[in-house]
Design an enzyme around this catalytic site. Sequence first.
Site, PDB file in Angstrom:
ATOM      1  N   HIS A   1       1.993  -1.650  13.627  1.00 27.95           N
ATOM      2  CA  HIS A   1       1.206  -2.658  14.339  1.00 27.95           C
ATOM      3  C   HIS A   1       1.898  -4.024  14.413  1.00 27.95           C
ATOM      4  O   HIS A   1       1.396  -4.934  15.066  1.00 27.95           O
ATOM      5  CB  HIS A   1      -0.204  -2.777  13.756  1.00 27.95           C
TER       6      HIS A   1
ATOM      7  N   CYS B   1      -3.545 -10.631   5.021  1.00 29.86           N
ATOM      8  CA  CYS B   1      -4.055  -9.883   3.869  1.00 29.86           C
ATOM      9  C   CYS B   1      -4.671 -10.793   2.809  1.00 29.86           C
ATOM     10  O   CYS B   1      -5.465 -10.353   1.992  1.00 29.86           O
ATOM     11  CB  CYS B   1      -2.937  -9.047   3.249  1.00 29.86           C
TER      12      CYS B   1
END
Length: 379
Positions: free
Chosen positions: A203, A324
């Site tokens: 991705h 993240c």
Amino acid sequence: MDIYLDNSATTRVSPKAGEAIMNIINSVYGNPSSLHSKGLDAEHELIRARRIVAASVGAADDNEIVFTSGGTEANNLAVLGAARARKKRGNKIVTTMIEHSSVFESCKELESEGFEVVYLKPDDHGHISADDLLEAVDEKTILVTMMYVNNEVGSILPVERVQSVIKKKKAPALFHIDAVQAYGKLPIKVQKLGCDLLTVSAHKIHGPKGCGALYIKKGVYIKPLVFGGEQERKIRPGTEALPLICGFAAAAQEFGDLRKKLADVKALRDYTLSRLLELDGIVQNSPDDALPYIINVSTSYFRSETMLHYLSDNGVYISSGSACAKGKKSHVLTAMGLDPKRTDTALRISFSSDSAQSDADALADALKNGMETLVRAYK
């Protein structure tokens, strides 16, 4: 019109990758492990995708590629699997203080299991010293794990020096590279880099989320984290996510001339910085020799979250650092020794080869308006 400059977090899926995904979903829906014709058709697509991804990193053997659910799983598999497989030969791991959380937290887990982990400290530009690496590696070192490009400031780490250090110190170490932010931006040849393990993700290169790969050099053994079937050489068992894998391969086929793209993005980076540094209070956190796909700056006055919301409301999308981290204070900027004012007000701009000068202008204009509109957090 949306201005998307958060490509280090994720990229838009390319039309060709999307078409490849839908073709598998609609037409080649068999299980690659099934022995009937539908399964064999699926297996052929899996073999083809593996060949493409292997070629994209210069692997000598297609079977050196193991597909995973993404970069995080591949990093966990590499770090935990390598250390646990080699623990009879030593207990020392060398990494850095600016690794992605998937490596950093894996190393913390290994510390709880009794391994010694040395975290190399960056300088205030995000560089890791090759001399510090040489000093850290010794005859007890069983793993060196280091990212190629830092995901927050874009600094390029000395991965090309690691294998020579391991040999010089006569260490029984495997060498793992987290190449997630370098893949599709810099030419990667695993044999030239001398790595045993290398992580990539779909991705980040205009492929789908939920798919990545770990290169494992032929003859290298690591312990699996998941147990079940015979898929992926039993290193990562479970039915392969074939639609995502084929979308991954389609995206990898679109790399084109990476050197030309790098030159184009460098020109865009330089232009963007020239616009941003004209604004009062903006300071540059990325080093001048960073991968140009990533710029990190601080506003000095406006907390990252506040500015991100303002920009988002005005159709401009960037980040404060690693997606993240979900907005937590950057461990990378903290490790670099930046003062809290810069850390708390940091913004990351990240390009793809689709980014344009008009995007930079829209960002600079929106940031200027935001700085004139918002209440300063620091006075």
